[in-house]
Structures are given as structure tokens and as C-alpha cells.
Enzyme design. Structure first.
Site, mmCIF file in Angstrom:
data_model
loop_
_atom_site.group_PDB
_atom_site.id
_atom_site.type_symbol
_atom_site.label_atom_id
_atom_site.label_comp_id
_atom_site.label_asym_id
_atom_site.label_seq_id
_atom_site.Cartn_x
_atom_site.Cartn_y
_atom_site.Cartn_z
ATOM 1 N N SER A 1 0.674 2.005 -16.570
ATOM 2 C CA SER A 1 1.501 2.715 -17.010
ATOM 3 C C SER A 1 -0.265 3.867 -16.228
ATOM 4 C CB SER A 1 1.217 2.621 -18.059
ATOM 5 O OG SER A 1 2.251 4.310 -18.180
ATOM 6 N N ARG B 1 34.732 -8.600 -43.348
ATOM 7 C CA ARG B 1 35.294 -10.295 -42.825
ATOM 8 C C ARG B 1 35.369 -10.901 -42.961
ATOM 9 N NH1 ARG B 1 29.691 -11.238 -41.256
ATOM 10 N NH2 ARG B 1 30.044 -12.463 -39.195
ATOM 11 N N LEU C 1 0.369 -1.683 -0.082
ATOM 12 C CA LEU C 1 0.033 -0.374 -0.265
ATOM 13 C C LEU C 1 0.915 1.407 -0.187
ATOM 14 C CD1 LEU C 1 -2.938 -0.796 2.648
ATOM 15 C CD2 LEU C 1 -2.714 -1.273 0.012
ATOM 16 N N ARG D 1 20.768 9.687 -20.635
ATOM 17 C CA ARG D 1 21.176 9.737 -19.080
ATOM 18 C C ARG D 1 22.392 9.102 -18.767
ATOM 19 N NH1 ARG D 1 15.087 8.066 -17.311
ATOM 20 N NH2 ARG D 1 13.034 8.530 -18.899
ATOM 21 N N GLU E 1 8.328 6.472 -23.690
ATOM 22 C CA GLU E 1 8.971 6.852 -22.527
ATOM 23 C C GLU E 1 10.346 7.913 -22.790
ATOM 24 O OE1 GLU E 1 6.685 5.805 -18.841
ATOM 25 O OE2 GLU E 1 8.343 7.113 -17.660
ATOM 26 N N VAL F 1 1.956 4.718 -2.489
ATOM 27 C CA VAL F 1 1.166 4.973 -3.240
ATOM 28 C C VAL F 1 0.606 4.727 -4.332
ATOM 29 C CG1 VAL F 1 1.413 7.615 -4.238
ATOM 30 C CG2 VAL F 1 2.624 6.649 -2.327
ATOM 31 N N ASN G 1 -1.155 -5.105 3.982
ATOM 32 C CA ASN G 1 0.215 -4.075 3.696
ATOM 33 C C ASN G 1 1.166 -4.486 4.914
ATOM 34 O OD1 ASN G 1 1.670 -2.417 2.138
ATOM 35 N ND2 ASN G 1 2.943 -1.742 4.674
ATOM 36 N N HIS H 1 7.437 0.275 -23.500
ATOM 37 C CA HIS H 1 6.242 1.749 -22.983
ATOM 38 C C HIS H 1 7.214 2.939 -22.627
ATOM 39 C CE1 HIS H 1 4.602 3.983 -20.507
ATOM 40 N NE2 HIS H 1 3.342 4.104 -21.502
ATOM 41 N N ASN H 2 7.595 1.245 -21.366
ATOM 42 C CA ASN H 2 8.801 3.090 -20.509
ATOM 43 C C ASN H 2 9.797 3.309 -21.724
ATOM 44 O OD1 ASN H 2 7.079 2.067 -19.136
ATOM 45 N ND2 ASN H 2 8.462 2.062 -16.700
ATOM 46 N N LYS I 1 4.847 -3.609 -21.113
ATOM 47 C CA LYS I 1 5.020 -2.177 -20.423
ATOM 48 C C LYS I 1 6.721 -1.294 -20.132
ATOM 49 C CE LYS I 1 4.379 1.040 -17.355
ATOM 50 N NZ LYS I 1 5.354 1.592 -16.190
HETATM 51 C C1 6PG Z 1 3.942 4.564 -16.190
HETATM 52 C C2 6PG Z 1 5.810 5.090 -15.852
HETATM 53 C C3 6PG Z 1 6.192 4.366 -14.590
HETATM 54 C C4 6PG Z 1 7.760 4.835 -14.017
HETATM 55 C C5 6PG Z 1 9.074 4.588 -14.671
HETATM 56 C C6 6PG Z 1 10.239 5.802 -14.535
HETATM 57 O O1 6PG Z 1 4.462 3.911 -16.940
HETATM 58 O O2 6PG Z 1 3.885 5.033 -15.360
HETATM 59 O O3 6PG Z 1 6.834 4.496 -17.060
HETATM 60 O O4 6PG Z 1 6.673 3.081 -14.804
HETATM 61 O O5 6PG Z 1 7.728 6.577 -14.081
HETATM 62 O O6 6PG Z 1 9.346 3.804 -14.071
HETATM 63 O O7 6PG Z 1 10.712 5.551 -14.573
HETATM 64 P P1 6PG Z 1 12.569 5.678 -14.703
HETATM 65 O O8 6PG Z 1 12.543 6.231 -13.554
HETATM 66 O O9 6PG Z 1 13.505 4.508 -14.891
HETATM 67 O O10 6PG Z 1 12.529 7.283 -15.089
#
Ligand code: 6PG
Length: 475
Positions: free
Chosen positions: A128, A445, A10, A287, A189, A12, A32, A185-186, A182
């Protein structure tokens, strides 16, 4: 038991998801490891719906209707394994464990197999949307056995975001497929944010615009083709004034970006699958470079050579950046979808890329109007060889390409680093090239390692006797 679903963990995200279930009229058992979090949730939000607080795992599982559905919202890794095993020891055949954390998909594959052996269903679900999404409607990407979705789908769909009446939740495929998508997806992101950062840097450094004005540009972009959550919040962040100094907050934030792992995992997986996910890779490396603070400190003395002045026509160049951002974004998504298709093939998951475009339209961090177009592209051709070849995107990128080249060359001439813009343009040029220098690579090669090559005019593998009379042999 009478609870429809249980949530354990539990923090956030977990408590917001539990509240989301309760607010949608479901009875939710909450648990929890330390009781204090459970009590705090009930004290503060108990009035929002029907919660059943549980002190122990036994109480928690007793509170649930069968087949039991338990959503685990704990930290990915060892903590997740510990909770899953404790639950499994106390559950019955047919019960369902859902891991809603950012778990590595290979862990999910392993856990699903282990739980299946014990007669349990294990569902790795990507969720997400951050804290706000968890509460008001996230995008949910459940994997695991198709059968489990019959018991789970309606519940998850009821708390997910909706776009045009469609839930942002669908059964992605078996075992680790939910966490795999997912992860990608990240990765997307990461790429999206890097591209936004490069656009920002060009306006700040090449054009010398004040931060507030740049924020205003993003606000305007958010009512065009680039309309998206990330562009919207970019305007918010750039508009924020530091309460301590009165300067734009972004100037007071240390310029070293962190990462928790999902972007890095995406690139590792791309390398293993042999998919050129260059946009995401550049974002992950950017990064890393930003965080190499000692090296950067020393390297500040390096000279950049004869960098030229900024472009004269600011408005015109801003419009060009917009187009470059859009085209690079198409490349990043094209690559991400390629990786999903490749992963699906590798693991036999049968993922429909169009379904992901559909559920990513709302709730998640990369939600964007743009995803509607991707959905349409896959609806028209489910076997699309690349998003870049969908008529809509092809036309958009071909329209943007002149501006894209100008932005990348201006960045180069003014010394602004644009790894994602430029690698995306190189990817585009390489993908559409008539001939690639890979032919020379093959020749080399063969020269040093007799690795052989194929010919454009004949079937078979060939080797040239480089150290001998240089005649060619068929091997
Ligand atoms: C989401 C975000 C979430 C989180 C990532 C950020 O889809 O809600 O992607 O999963 O913010 O873990 O990842 P970093 O800390 O690696 O930027």
C-alpha cells in the site's frame, strides 16, 4: 546470477518498486512482457542504481541469485496466473514468487498451495501507498510460508516506510493472510474516505461553507487527533482551483465514485465470516449509489419534507463534526480489526492485530497518528475484544458521543445523507445495548418456522406451539 531480486511487470507500481530497490543499493533484475517498458525504465532511471534488464523470462531468471526472488507486479486476476505459471515452469525448488498486486486472498490461497506442490514458495504481499509509496517506502503485508520471510524480510523491510525506526513490513501469516489484510486495509480506506466525505457534505450543505474554508478546516484537523494522510490530502484536493473555470475543482468533478473491487471483497468476506463490518459496507454502498446516475437523475424530483435550517453556531458545529468523524472512524477500525481477527481464526493464520497497527502507521493510504494508539491498545491487551473497549478509545468515544448524536440528528433534520456516521453510531448503540430486539426476531422465527429459541433463565432450546395451545416445549 547476481541480482538480489527481480521485478516483472513494469507499469507505474512495478517500476517504482524496482527503482526503490535499486536506490536502496540492491541489484534488481527487471522484466516486462513488452520490452519497451524495460528499456524506458533503464533509459530514464538506469542511473539511479544497479539494474539488470532482461528481455526474456529465461534471461530474467538467470540474472538472479538463488534462491531466486521474483516480485510480480501485474494486474490481479488472469494476468497474474499467466505470469506465475510461466515463472514456475522455469524456476527451481526453494525459489520465491511474490505477488505484490491487489489479488483476491482466496486466489492467493489457491496459488500458494499449487506452488508449494511444485516446491516453490509463493508469497502474496499486500503493498500500500500508491505510486509515491512504491517509490519512497510503502507499507508491505507479506503472507506465505514463514520460511520464505527469512530470505525476503530484510529486502522488503529495506524498501518499506519506517516509523520510529521500525519497518512498515512484517510477516503477516501463512498463505493468503497478506492479501486478506490488504483487502481489509482497503475496506478501511473506503470507510475513512466516506466519513471524510460526509463531514465535508455537512459543512458544505448544512452549514453552507465555501469549499476553500472547508479545506482549511481539514488542514487544521490534520494537526489534531485526526492527523492522517487522507485528511491531509483532503485539504489539498479541496484547496485545488480548477484551471479552466476558476471554481473549486471538486465542484467540477462528476460525483460518481468508482471502485476496483477490494472494498466489495471486504464486505463479501465480512458477510461470510458473520462480522458486522457496517462502516465499510456503507462506504461501498455509498459508492454504488453515487454511480446509479439514471436513478439519481429521476429521483431528484422526490421531496425531502420539512427539513430544518442549518445550525446557528458554525464553529461549534464544526467541532462536533470533528468529534463525530473521530468516533465513527474508531468504529470503522474496530470493525476492520474484528474482521481480521475473525479471518485469522477461520483460516488458522494466527495474525497479531497489533502488528498490523504497527505497519500501517507509515507508507500506506490509511496511515495516521491514530494507528499509534491502536498499536498501544493491542500491546496492552493482545486479545482486546473490541477496539472500542481499549481504555484510550473508550474514553475518546464516550467524550465524543454527545456531539456524534447531535451531528447525526442534525444531518437527518437537514436532509444530508450520512450513512457511515449514522450506521457507526447505531453500531455503537447496538453493541452497548442491554437488550436487543433480536429476542423478538427469535420469537418470530419460532412462530413461522419452528426455529426454536433459548431462554434467559434456563438451558436448552424451546419451541412454543403457536398454532396449538401455545404451551412451550423443550426440544
Ligand atoms: C493502496 C490503495 C491501492 C488502490 C486501491 C484503490 O493501498 O495503495 O488502496 O491499492 O488505490 O486499489 O481501490 P479503488 O479503485 O477500489 O478505490
Amino acid at each position: 546470477g547476481r541480482a538480489h531480486i527481480g521485478v516483472t511487470g513494469l507499469a507505474v507500481m512495478g517500476s517504482n518498486i524496482a527503482r526503490n530497490f535499486a536506490r536502496r543499493g540492491h541489484t534488481v533484475a527487471v522484466h516486462n512482457r513488452s520490452r519497451a517498458k524495460t528499456d524506458a525504465l533503464i533509459d530514464t532511471y538506469g542511473h539511479e542504481g544497479d539494474f539488470v534488464p532482461a528481455g526474456t523470462i529465461e534471461e530474467f531468471l538467470d540474472a538472479l541469485q538463488t534462491p531466486r526472488r521474483v516480485l510480480v507486479m501485474v494486474q490481479a486476476g488472469a494476468a497474474t496466473d499467466a505470469v506465475i505459471n510461466e515463472l514456475a515452469d522455469n524456476m527451481d525448488a526453494g525459489d520465491i514468487i511474490i505477488d505484490g498486486g491487489n489479488s483476491l486472498y482466496t486466489d492467493t490461497i489457491r496459488r500458494e498451495a499449487a506452488m508449494r506442490e511444485r516446491g516453490l514458495h509463493f508469497v502474496g504481499a499486500g503493498i500500500s501507498g500508491g505510486e509515491e509509496g512504491a517509490l519512497n517506502g510503502p507499507s508491505i503485508m507479506p503472507g506465505g510460508p514463514a520460511e520464505s520471510y527469512r530470505h525476503l524480510g530484510p529486502l522488503l523491510e529495506s524498501i518499506s516506510a519506517h516509523v520510529d525506526g521500525e519497518p512498515c513490513c512484517t510477516h503477516v501469516g501463512p498463505d493468503g493472510s497478506g492479501h486478506f489484510v490488504k483487502m481489509v486495509h482497503n475496506g478501511i480506506e473506503y470507510a475513512d474516505m466516506q466519513l471524510i466525505g460526509e463531514a465535508f457534505d455537512l459543512m458544505r450543505t448544512a452549514l453552507g461553507m465555501p469549499i476553500a474554508e472547508i479545506g482549511e478546516v481539514f488542514r487544521q484537523w490534520n494537526s489534531g487527533d485526526l492527523e492522517s494522510y487522507l485528511v491531509e490530502i483532503t485539504a489539498e484536493v479541496l484547496g485545488q482551483v480548477d484551471t479552466r473555470t476558476g471554481r473549486p475543482l471538486v465542484e467540477m468533478i462528476v460525483d460518481s465514485a468508482g471502485q476496483k473491487g477490494t472494498g466489495r471483497w471486504t464486505v463479501k468476506s465480512a458477510l461470510d465470516l458473520g462480522v458486522p463490518t457496517t462502516g465499510i459496507a456503507e462506504a461501498v454502498f455509498a459508492r454504488a449509489l453515487s454511480s446509479a446516475t439514471d436513478q439519481r437523475e429521476r429521483a431528484r424530483e422526490l421531496q425531502g419534507g420539512a427539513t430544518t435550517a442549518a445550525p446557528v453556531d458554525t464553529a461549534e458545529f464544526i467541532a462536533a463534526i470533528n468529534e463525530a468523524l473521530y468516533a465513527s472512524k474508531v468504529v470503522a477500525y474496530a470493525q476492520g480489526f474484528d474482521q481480521i481477527v475473525a479471518g485469522s481464526r477461520e483460516y488458522g493464520w494466527d495474525i497479531a492485530p497489533g502488528d498490523l497497527a504497527t505497519i500501517w502507521r507509515g507508507g500506506c493510504i490509511i496511515r495516521a497518528t491514530f494507528l499509534d494508539r491502536i498499536k498501544e491498545a493491542y500491546a496492552e491487551d493482545p486479545d482486546l475484544p473490541s477496539l472500542l473497549l481499549a481504555p484510550y478509545f473508550r474514553a475518546a468515544v464516550e467524550d465524543a458521543v454527545d456531539s456524534w448524536r447531535r451531528v447525526v440528528s442534525t444531518a437527518t433534520l437537514t436532509g444530508v445523507p450520512v450513512p457511515a456516521f449514522s450506521s457507526s453510531l447505531s453500531y455503537y448503540d447496538a453493541l452497548r445495548a442491554e437488550r436487543l430486539p433480536a429476542a423478538l426476531t427469535q420469537g418470530l422465527r419460532d412462530y413461522f418456522g419452528a426455529h426454536t429459541y433459548r431462554r434467559v433463565d434456563m438451558e436448552g432450546d424451546f419451541h412454543t406451539l403457536w398454532g396449538g395451545d401455545r404451551s412451550e416445549q423443550r426440544v
